[in-house]
Design an enzyme around this catalytic site. Structure first.
Site, PDB file in Angstrom:
ATOM      1  N   GLY A  47     128.057  14.499  67.390  1.00  0.00           N
ATOM      2  CA  GLY A  47     129.396  14.060  67.035  1.00  0.00           C
ATOM      3  C   GLY A  47     130.213  15.245  66.565  1.00  0.00           C
ATOM      4  CD  GLN A  52     132.370  18.959  62.457  1.00  0.00           C
ATOM      5  OE1 GLN A  52     132.376  17.926  63.105  1.00  0.00           O
ATOM      6  NE2 GLN A  52     131.254  19.636  62.239  1.00  0.00           N
ATOM      7  CB  CYS A 100     126.704  19.259  59.660  1.00  0.00           C
ATOM      8  SG  CYS A 100     128.497  19.248  59.855  1.00  0.00           S
ATOM      9  CG  LEU A 101     127.712  20.815  65.667  1.00  0.00           C
ATOM     10  CD1 LEU A 101     128.701  20.468  66.762  1.00  0.00           C
ATOM     11  CD2 LEU A 101     126.517  21.572  66.242  1.00  0.00           C
ATOM     12  CG  HIS A 142     127.585  13.415  59.738  1.00  0.00           C
ATOM     13  ND1 HIS A 142     126.580  14.164  59.163  1.00  0.00           N
ATOM     14  CD2 HIS A 142     128.447  14.310  60.276  1.00  0.00           C
ATOM     15  CE1 HIS A 142     126.841  15.461  59.344  1.00  0.00           C
ATOM     16  NE2 HIS A 142     127.963  15.569  60.027  1.00  0.00           N
ATOM     17  CD  GLU A 143     130.747  13.317  63.450  1.00  0.00           C
ATOM     18  OE1 GLU A 143     131.692  14.067  63.149  1.00  0.00           O
ATOM     19  OE2 GLU A 143     129.598  13.745  63.655  1.00  0.00           O
ATOM     20  CG  HIS A 146     132.907  16.006  59.329  1.00  0.00           C
ATOM     21  ND1 HIS A 146     132.755  17.251  58.779  1.00  0.00           N
ATOM     22  CD2 HIS A 146     131.775  15.772  60.038  1.00  0.00           C
ATOM     23  CE1 HIS A 146     131.577  17.754  59.142  1.00  0.00           C
ATOM     24  NE2 HIS A 146     130.960  16.873  59.897  1.00  0.00           N
TER      25      HIS A 146
HETATM   26 NI    NI Z   1     129.110  17.259  60.718  1.00  0.00          NI
END
Ligand code: NI
Length: 183
Positions: A47, A52, A100-101, A142-143, A146
């Site tokens: 995701g 991000q 997480c990226l 999680h998304e 963000h």
């Molecule tokens: Ni993330």
């Protein structure tokens, strides 16, 4: 195709509340979402949220294909979700690993609601609603975090579970292994 740079934990944009999308069906929004998919796919993420890649708007994408190499990972349909709202269904929580990226190379155990409903809009602005549980519900939570400036390490209960994936899972994250499941 435009793979964008993914901001990393510590960048102020990742820690602020993202802004509403004012207009749908614009070239700008379509390009943003295309770049988000290009970036998520290139980095093998599960995701991605617009902040991000440096855009402070309430837009997230997610999706996980079935992968025979990782039979434990549940597939999640590819979804664009704008202005997401989460309603918790039931009181059950589950704790599992997240990555997480924006927090590359690390993992931690994060508690999440097991069953949720999410509402929002799709890429055209059409209302969208879905009830999900388990891994799918985890990815959505999680998304959406963000968009509120929250990164998963802030939700870890036991900081001893927070660590580098190569130390935590040497058999999975060896030199040749491809990490999966980062959001
Ligand atoms: Ni993330």
């Amino acid at each position: 195709m435009a793979v964008r740079e993914v901001l990393r934990m510590g960048h102020p944009l990742l820690h602020q509340v993202a802004q509403p999308v004012e207009q749908f069906n614009t070239l700008e929004l379509d390009m943003l979402i295309k770049d988000m998919f290009d970036t998520m796919d290139a980095m093998k993420g599960a995701g991605l949220a617009a902040p991000q890649i440096g855009v402070s708007l309430r837009v997230v994408i997610f999706g996980v294909e079935a992968n025979p190499r990782y039979p434990d990972v549940e597939p999640v349909p590819t979804t664009v979700l704008i202005h997401p709202q989460i309603t918790v269904l039931g009181e059950e929580t589950q704790e599992d690993w997240e990555g997480c990226l924006s927090v590359p190379g690390l993992r931690g155990m994060v508690p999440r609601w097991n069953r949720i409903r999410y509402d929002g809009a799709d890429i055209k602005g059409k209302p969208l609603e879905c009830e999900v549980s388990g891994f799918h519900a985890r990815v959505v939570q999680h998304e959406v975090d963000h968009l509120d400036g929250i990164l998963y390490p802030e939700r870890i209960r036991d900081m001893r579970t927070f660590g580098f994936e190569r130390e935590l899972f040497p058999e999975v994250f060896g030199d040749a292994a491809v990490p999966i499941g980062d959001d």
